[in-house]
Design an enzyme around this catalytic site. Structure first.
Site, PDB file in Angstrom:
ATOM      1  N   GLY A  33       1.062  -1.399   0.133  1.00 28.97           N
ATOM      2  CA  GLY A  33      -0.057   0.040  -0.113  1.00 28.97           C
ATOM      3  C   GLY A  33       0.670   1.224   0.003  1.00 28.97           C
ATOM      4  N   HIS A  34       1.878   1.106   1.009  1.00 32.49           N
ATOM      5  CA  HIS A  34       2.510   2.653   0.517  1.00 32.49           C
ATOM      6  C   HIS A  34       3.633   2.272  -0.480  1.00 32.49           C
ATOM      7  CE1 HIS A  34       2.462   1.801   5.261  1.00 32.49           C
ATOM      8  NE2 HIS A  34       2.228   2.933   5.649  1.00 32.49           N
ATOM      9  N   GLY A 146      -3.557   7.073   1.747  1.00 34.95           N
ATOM     10  CA  GLY A 146      -4.092   6.130   1.189  1.00 34.95           C
ATOM     11  C   GLY A 146      -5.525   6.438   1.210  1.00 34.95           C
ATOM     12  N   GLU A 147      -6.207   5.834   0.417  1.00 38.59           N
ATOM     13  CA  GLU A 147      -7.970   6.184   0.934  1.00 38.59           C
ATOM     14  C   GLU A 147      -7.928   4.838   2.228  1.00 38.59           C
ATOM     15  OE1 GLU A 147      -9.989   5.549  -3.268  1.00 38.59           O
ATOM     16  OE2 GLU A 147      -9.707   7.364  -3.320  1.00 38.59           O
ATOM     17  N   LYS A 148      -7.114   4.249   2.302  1.00 41.22           N
ATOM     18  CA  LYS A 148      -7.551   3.356   3.073  1.00 41.22           C
ATOM     19  C   LYS A 148      -7.903   3.918   4.966  1.00 41.22           C
ATOM     20  CE  LYS A 148      -6.644  -0.710   5.956  1.00 41.22           C
ATOM     21  NZ  LYS A 148      -6.444  -0.069   7.317  1.00 41.22           N
ATOM     22  N   ASP A 149      -7.492   4.484   5.239  1.00 38.69           N
ATOM     23  CA  ASP A 149      -8.073   5.479   6.247  1.00 38.69           C
ATOM     24  C   ASP A 149      -8.578   6.466   5.564  1.00 38.69           C
ATOM     25  OD1 ASP A 149      -6.095   4.179   8.088  1.00 38.69           O
ATOM     26  OD2 ASP A 149      -4.211   4.825   7.099  1.00 38.69           O
ATOM     27  N   GLN A 152      -8.689  10.220   7.790  1.00 43.81           N
ATOM     28  CA  GLN A 152      -7.572  10.693   7.701  1.00 43.81           C
ATOM     29  C   GLN A 152      -7.236  11.779   6.489  1.00 43.81           C
ATOM     30  OE1 GLN A 152      -3.890   8.321   9.642  1.00 43.81           O
ATOM     31  NE2 GLN A 152      -3.399   8.945   7.350  1.00 43.81           N
ATOM     32  N   LEU A 183      -4.896  -4.289   3.091  1.00 45.30           N
ATOM     33  CA  LEU A 183      -3.076  -3.889   3.444  1.00 45.30           C
ATOM     34  C   LEU A 183      -3.320  -3.255   4.507  1.00 45.30           C
ATOM     35  CD1 LEU A 183      -0.253  -4.836   0.778  1.00 45.30           C
ATOM     36  CD2 LEU A 183      -1.403  -6.176   1.552  1.00 45.30           C
ATOM     37  N   SER A 184      -2.341  -3.773   5.655  1.00 45.85           N
ATOM     38  CA  SER A 184      -2.191  -2.639   6.699  1.00 45.85           C
ATOM     39  C   SER A 184      -1.388  -2.993   7.864  1.00 45.85           C
ATOM     40  CB  SER A 184      -3.057  -2.818   8.148  1.00 45.85           C
ATOM     41  OG  SER A 184      -2.821  -2.751   8.893  1.00 45.85           O
TER      42      SER A 184
HETATM   43  O1  PAF Z   1      -1.134   6.608   7.936  1.00 44.93           O
HETATM   44  C1  PAF Z   1      -0.362   7.003   8.367  1.00 44.93           C
HETATM   45  O2  PAF Z   1       0.739   6.472   8.245  1.00 44.93           O
HETATM   46  C2  PAF Z   1      -0.832   8.514  10.016  1.00 44.93           C
HETATM   47  O3  PAF Z   1      -0.833   8.357  10.521  1.00 44.93           O
HETATM   48  C3  PAF Z   1       0.469   9.249   9.407  1.00 44.93           C
HETATM   49  C4  PAF Z   1       0.142  10.240   7.859  1.00 44.93           C
HETATM   50  C5  PAF Z   1       2.101   9.421   8.963  1.00 44.93           C
HETATM   51  C6  PAF Z   1       1.083  10.223  10.459  1.00 44.93           C
HETATM   52  O4  PAF Z   1       1.885  10.441  11.485  1.00 44.93           O
END
Ligand code: PAF
Length: 278
Positions: A33-34, A146-149, A152, A183-184
């Site tokens: 995902g990253h 990511g759209e996963k969060d 956020q 994925l997480s």
């Molecule tokens: O999504 C994440 O990994 C974290 O919340 C982030 C955006 C890097 C902030 O610490």
């Protein structure tokens, strides 16, 4: 690729990068995902910067700050492979020179009280504060999340819009295992048995998405039925299953919306979401 630790090292390396600069903030423990976030930045920007920092300010008491996976060597190999220009892996004292937090925090608005915000008080203030710091320190043209969060991502878009930060916030689709599991970094906590139970989340979201042409009630009914097979069995405990507008406001009668779920599987808390069209 350069890897730096302190603010001064970062500032010197940042000054040499060509524009446009893309930033991918991460807490490390990089997975595919990253990699998708880094690749999107690589495709769209002349220089790619990533931060690798487990942010204490966004963990509540009793959450997994101490045991959160830290895998810097493997993370650097992923960054090298994607062609990242600059990795900043600061210590807590570099990000929070006055101790483990700030005096002034960026408080989320009403969207911060819903969903994750209701279960994890203070979490989004911690996220927005560190993201605000990194946007100020890095000064990117574009920043990738990511759209996963999804909540956020929504709040970071509001942060940039409301405070006129002038950075383009790019949302990148969730990457899934072939069986649907999103994925997480927290998936490493799951035993094989728990991992099997965790699939109920993506199955419920798919069922909801497939029912969307029949309207909002059908979405909730289909997703709830799928989750119900596991919820309450002791294997999985649902925190929420909610349908909302794409901005996490009111559910529209027709058109795009978002279905979001959170559940605990053993001691691991998982979240997932999907786009639906009503
Ligand atoms: O999504 C994440 O990994 C974290 O919340 C982030 C955006 C890097 C902030 O610490």
């Amino acid at each position: 690729m350069r890897v730096v630790r302190t603010r001064a090292e970062f500032a010197a390396a940042r000054a040499q990068l060509p524009a446009p600069v893309g930033l991918v903030p991460t807490m490390g423990a990089l997975h595919a995902g990253h990699r998708a976030l880094l690749q999107a930045a690589r495709d769209e920007c002349a220089a790619v910067v990533t931060t690798n920092f487990v942010n204490p300010m966004q963990f509540g008491p009793g959450e997994d700050l101490a045991k959160y996976p830290r895998t810097l060597d493997a993370d650097l190999a992923v960054c090298e492979d994607v062609g990242v220009d600059l990795v900043w892996a600061p210590g807590v004292e570099d990000v929070y020179p006055r101790g483990g937090a700030t005096r002034v925090r960026i408080e989320p608005g009403p969207v911060g009280d819903l969903l994750e915000g209701a279960v994890r008080p203070g979490h989004f203030a911690g996220v927005l504060t560190v993201v605000g710091k990194f946007l100020n320190l890095v000064r990117p043209d574009r920043a990738y999340f990511g759209e996963k969060d999804y909540q956020q991502l929504t709040l970071i878009r509001q942060l940039s819009d409301d405070l006129d930060l002038g950075v383009v916030i790019v949302g990148v689709p969730t990457v899934r295992e072939p069986d649907g599991l999103a994925l997480s970094s927290r998936n490493v906590y799951l035993s094989p048995d728990e991992r099997r139970h965790a699939l109920a989340l993506s199955r419920a979201l798919s069922a909801g998405r497939d029912a969307a042409p029949q309207g909002a009630l059908a979405v909730i009914a289909a997703a709830t039925a799928e989750l119900g097979r596991e919820d309450g069995t002791g294997a999985l405990a649902v925190d929420y299953l909610e349908l909302r507008g794409t901005d996490l406001g009111e559910i529209p009668e027709h058109g795009p919306a978002r279905l979001l779920v959170a559940a605990r599987v053993g001691s691991t808390r998982l979240i997932d979401n999907v786009a639906v069209t009503l």
